[in-house]
Scaffold this active site. Sequence first.
Site, PDB file in Angstrom:
ATOM      1  N   ASP A   1       0.843  -1.196   0.000  1.00 43.21           N
ATOM      2  CA  ASP A   1       0.000   0.000   0.000  1.00 43.21           C
ATOM      3  C   ASP A   1       0.875   1.241   0.000  1.00 43.21           C
ATOM      4  OD1 ASP A   1      -2.139  -1.696   0.259  1.00 43.21           O
ATOM      5  OD2 ASP A   1      -2.446  -1.303   2.399  1.00 43.21           O
ATOM      6  N   MET A   2       0.362   2.323  -0.560  1.00 36.68           N
ATOM      7  CA  MET A   2       1.103   3.580  -0.601  1.00 36.68           C
ATOM      8  C   MET A   2       1.574   3.995   0.797  1.00 36.68           C
ATOM      9  SD  MET A   2      -0.164   7.284  -2.045  1.00 36.68           S
ATOM     10  CE  MET A   2      -1.383   7.515  -0.734  1.00 36.68           C
TER      11      MET A   2
END
Length: 447
Positions: free
Chosen positions: A286-287
């Site tokens: 995930d970012m």
Amino acid sequence: MNYPFCYEPDALSMLAVEGVKHFILSHADWLPVLQEGKMFGILVVERDGDLGYLAAYSGQIDILEDDDFFVPPVFDYLQPDGYFKQEEAVISRINHNILLLENDEANDNSKDIDNLKNERKSRSQALQQWLFSHFIMLNANGERRDLLDIFSDTPIKFPPSGAGECCAPKLLQYAFLNGMRPLRIAEFWWGESPKREIRHHLHFYPACRGRCLPILSFMMQGLNVEEDPQQSYAHSEMNIVYEDDWIIVVDKPAGMLSVPGRLSRTSVQSLLQERNPNILLCHRLDMDTSGLIVAAKDEATYKHIQKQFLDRTVKKRYRAIVLPKNVDSFHVGDKGTIDLPLASDYFERPCQIVDFEHGKRAITEWRVEAITNNQSSTINQEVSLLLIPHTGRTHQLRVHCASVLGLNAPIKGDPLYGVKSSRLYLFAEYLEFIHPADGRRMRFSLK
């Protein structure tokens, strides 16, 4: 006005929210119903040099309908003697007649049942068309479009259920109709969290993208709206942990995308491809998550490692700091497994929801490593967890930690499922796989 899909409420917004909270609490008879959960919104406005605020709630709810503290719906289709209610009653009678015929085992009613089902489908579709054609949205330029027209430009082509009934469209519509200039907008949740999605009492949330992005994109035309804060991220450095002729392992910083996306941001893949255009990421984080990612320098290596991920032979381990709703339920050494199926929340992308009907199975092993002691209070005490995912669903660890059906302990700094802070305290600390070229077992660990 602030960007409604990503914002931090400012002092003016907080003052308006306090006013709404005070108003709700002053109506004790509302509280049992609202405790089940409802999204509220505020819009700080200016007119003729005076500041004020508007308040709204999502959808419709009987106990609030006659109170003029909240802005009215864009289109009130629930009048008892109105067309919508009349047609809804007809469709309900058709449903009742279908049920009677289906339960009549003495006769062959299949033809009549098919005719009734076709009539029900035709009436339902016509009623939806009628409803959305009466939601006439206004923008800051004074232009008007109905929801059918607005959504005709989108991939889904037709408005989803509930479109136009969220807080933000209601607030902007009322402001434009009454000559008010929108300044700040914010939405917050009141009450218990639903079991499928994750909401926390009095936490702030962005406008939903599935229903509201097309509508607000039209309504905000003519407004001076701040840029999406996520677009301004400029992180362009990451540490290389290991590299040879076949693979490269990097330590991704929190806030960097793994691969290019809708945001104008640097990604791990784009940075690596500046070194070698053939590089492909074998998996993603995930970012907001930091930690170990492995990339391949050629197609054959990529496919070999990809197969290991698909066969679930790659070993991964994460560290997380969580903020439990009840810290007394956690003890050092506690461990267990969470098995909750997940699906994408179409209307709140990129969020995921627990979905026992359509979700994909997601399994997470967890163990409590440490608990931060706070002698004065148990509020916001932190618990350090070791997390081992046995599947690789989007936001799996974040949802399994935050969900009331999971640990009920959002990861610290989680902007989607908890409370945003300087960063998300989720860290991919360990990665183990077989080297595609020589069969060595490769182990990487970050502390």
